[in-house]
Design a protein around this motif. Structure first.
Motif, PDB file in Angstrom:
ATOM      1  N   GLN A 124       9.063   6.565   4.414  1.00  0.00           N
ATOM      2  CA  GLN A 124       8.032   5.629   4.854  1.00  0.00           C
ATOM      3  C   GLN A 124       8.502   4.181   4.980  1.00  0.00           C
ATOM      4  OE1 GLN A 124       5.066   6.682   5.849  1.00  0.00           O
ATOM      5  NE2 GLN A 124       5.508   8.795   5.280  1.00  0.00           N
ATOM      6  N   TYR A 125       9.467   3.793   4.185  1.00  0.00           N
ATOM      7  CA  TYR A 125       9.863   2.383   4.128  1.00  0.00           C
ATOM      8  C   TYR A 125      10.287   1.807   5.490  1.00  0.00           C
ATOM      9  CZ  TYR A 125      10.717  -1.259   0.582  1.00  0.00           C
ATOM     10  OH  TYR A 125      10.638  -2.362  -0.227  1.00  0.00           O
ATOM     11  N   PRO A 126      11.135   2.499   6.239  1.00  0.00           N
ATOM     12  CA  PRO A 126      11.609   1.906   7.496  1.00  0.00           C
ATOM     13  C   PRO A 126      10.526   1.696   8.554  1.00  0.00           C
ATOM     14  CG  PRO A 126      13.097   3.636   6.754  1.00  0.00           C
ATOM     15  CD  PRO A 126      11.854   3.744   5.927  1.00  0.00           C
ATOM     16  N   SER A 127       9.358   2.304   8.363  1.00  0.00           N
ATOM     17  CA  SER A 127       8.286   2.148   9.353  1.00  0.00           C
ATOM     18  C   SER A 127       7.260   1.100   8.936  1.00  0.00           C
ATOM     19  CB  SER A 127       7.578   3.487   9.576  1.00  0.00           C
ATOM     20  OG  SER A 127       6.934   3.923   8.388  1.00  0.00           O
ATOM     21  N   GLN A 128       7.485   0.424   7.816  1.00  0.00           N
ATOM     22  CA  GLN A 128       6.534  -0.594   7.363  1.00  0.00           C
ATOM     23  C   GLN A 128       6.664  -1.851   8.223  1.00  0.00           C
ATOM     24  OE1 GLN A 128       4.246   0.393   4.895  1.00  0.00           O
ATOM     25  NE2 GLN A 128       5.373   2.233   5.510  1.00  0.00           N
ATOM     26  N   ARG A 179       0.838  -1.210   0.000  1.00  0.00           N
ATOM     27  CA  ARG A 179       0.000   0.000   0.000  1.00  0.00           C
ATOM     28  C   ARG A 179       0.865   1.248   0.000  1.00  0.00           C
ATOM     29  NH1 ARG A 179      -4.639   0.347   4.445  1.00  0.00           N
ATOM     30  NH2 ARG A 179      -5.173  -1.547   3.289  1.00  0.00           N
ATOM     31  N   MET A 180       1.952   1.217   0.742  1.00  0.00           N
ATOM     32  CA  MET A 180       2.859   2.360   0.782  1.00  0.00           C
ATOM     33  C   MET A 180       3.435   2.643  -0.596  1.00  0.00           C
ATOM     34  SD  MET A 180       6.344   3.264   0.758  1.00  0.00           S
ATOM     35  CE  MET A 180       7.244   1.785   1.266  1.00  0.00           C
ATOM     36  N   LYS A 181       3.787   1.591  -1.337  1.00  0.00           N
ATOM     37  CA  LYS A 181       4.345   1.784  -2.676  1.00  0.00           C
ATOM     38  C   LYS A 181       3.314   2.417  -3.623  1.00  0.00           C
ATOM     39  CE  LYS A 181       8.591   0.390  -2.343  1.00  0.00           C
ATOM     40  NZ  LYS A 181       9.088  -0.800  -3.037  1.00  0.00           N
ATOM     41  N   THR A 182       2.054   1.984  -3.513  1.00  0.00           N
ATOM     42  CA  THR A 182       1.007   2.597  -4.331  1.00  0.00           C
ATOM     43  C   THR A 182       0.842   4.068  -3.979  1.00  0.00           C
ATOM     44  OG1 THR A 182      -0.160   0.494  -4.609  1.00  0.00           O
ATOM     45  CG2 THR A 182      -1.446   2.506  -4.936  1.00  0.00           C
ATOM     46  N   GLU A 183       0.898   4.370  -2.688  1.00  0.00           N
ATOM     47  CA  GLU A 183       0.813   5.767  -2.248  1.00  0.00           C
ATOM     48  C   GLU A 183       1.994   6.581  -2.775  1.00  0.00           C
ATOM     49  OE1 GLU A 183       0.669   5.304   1.945  1.00  0.00           O
ATOM     50  OE2 GLU A 183      -1.476   4.814   2.001  1.00  0.00           O
TER      51      GLU A 183
END
Length: 227
Positions: free
Chosen positions: A91-95, A23-27
């Motif tokens: 955002q990546y490190p908080s996934q 979802r983060m990547k889509t965002e």
């Protein structure tokens, strides 16, 4: 039943397999292309959900060619890549880890299995994120884009040439993962719960009959698991 004990080399996709980050990547893509016409952006984002495992470089090529109907102007694609990267770096490190990731990686280490990551994520960014999350040390190496996933898997297999192809397992959640495994003649296991395009993968699985689990919590070397 799947006998996971026979696999000596384990290759993991990242997004949707190790991390709940699809979802983060889509965002991130939505953020990068937000200044373009909505009638182009909306179908592109739907396409992107079906193209996980494809690198951001190829995905943005598709945005210009298939959805804008033109080539990128000088510096235009690079600007979008920079916006995308800045979003991911934050955002990546908080996934969160997916269910079962840590216990499986610990088991692989304890059983002297070799683990790699082969992802469509940009390599430097991916290594940094997994280091910050705390699991980078679980892998012999971590590879990402801009190189194609099929080529990354081929390199890993060459690096571990002492391991037979039927002792190698690729764990992924997207069509690109299946293609990377099949083109290298190794087994593929679908991890389905966090996938961005579950219906598309259901169709693919019916066609090729590959095994699947919902999460990595269902995978263990010491126990056989139903497909």
């Amino acid at each position: 039943m799947i006998d996971f004990s026979k696999y000596k080399l384990w290759i993991f996709d990242c997004d949707g397999v190790l991390l709940d980050s699809n979802r983060m990547k889509t965002e991130a893509f939505a953020n990068a292309v937000s200044c373009y016409p909505e009638e182009c952006v909306t179908p592109f984002l739907e396409f992107q959900k079906t193209a996980f495992g494809m690198s951001r470089f190829r995905t943005l090529d598709a945005f210009f060619e298939r959805f804008l109907g033109r080539q990128a102007k000088d510096g235009e694609k690079e600007n979008l890549l920079e916006i995308f990267a800045e979003y991911c770096q934050k955002q990546y490190p908080s996934q969160p880890l997916t269910l079962g990731t840590l216990s499986l990686l610990d088991e692989l280490q304890a059983m002297n299995r070799i683990a790699y990551v082969a992802s469509g994520s940009e390599q430097k960014e991916l290594r940094s994120a997994l280091t910050e999350i705390g699991i980078a040390g679980k892998f012999r190496d971590i590879f990402g884009s801009p190189r194609k996933k099929t080529d990354l898997v081929a390199d890993i297999i060459r690096n571990e040439a002492h391991i037979a192809l039927d002792e190698v397992l690729f764990l992924g959640d997207a069509k690109a993962d299946f293609e990377a495994a099949s083109s290298n003649d190794i087994a593929f296991l679908q991890v389905s719960h966090y996938a961005a395009d579950p219906s598309g993968m259901d169709i693919l699985r019916k066609e090729f009959n590959f095994p699947h689990v919902a999460t990595l919590a269902e995978v263990s070397i010491s126990e056989r698991t139903s497909s």
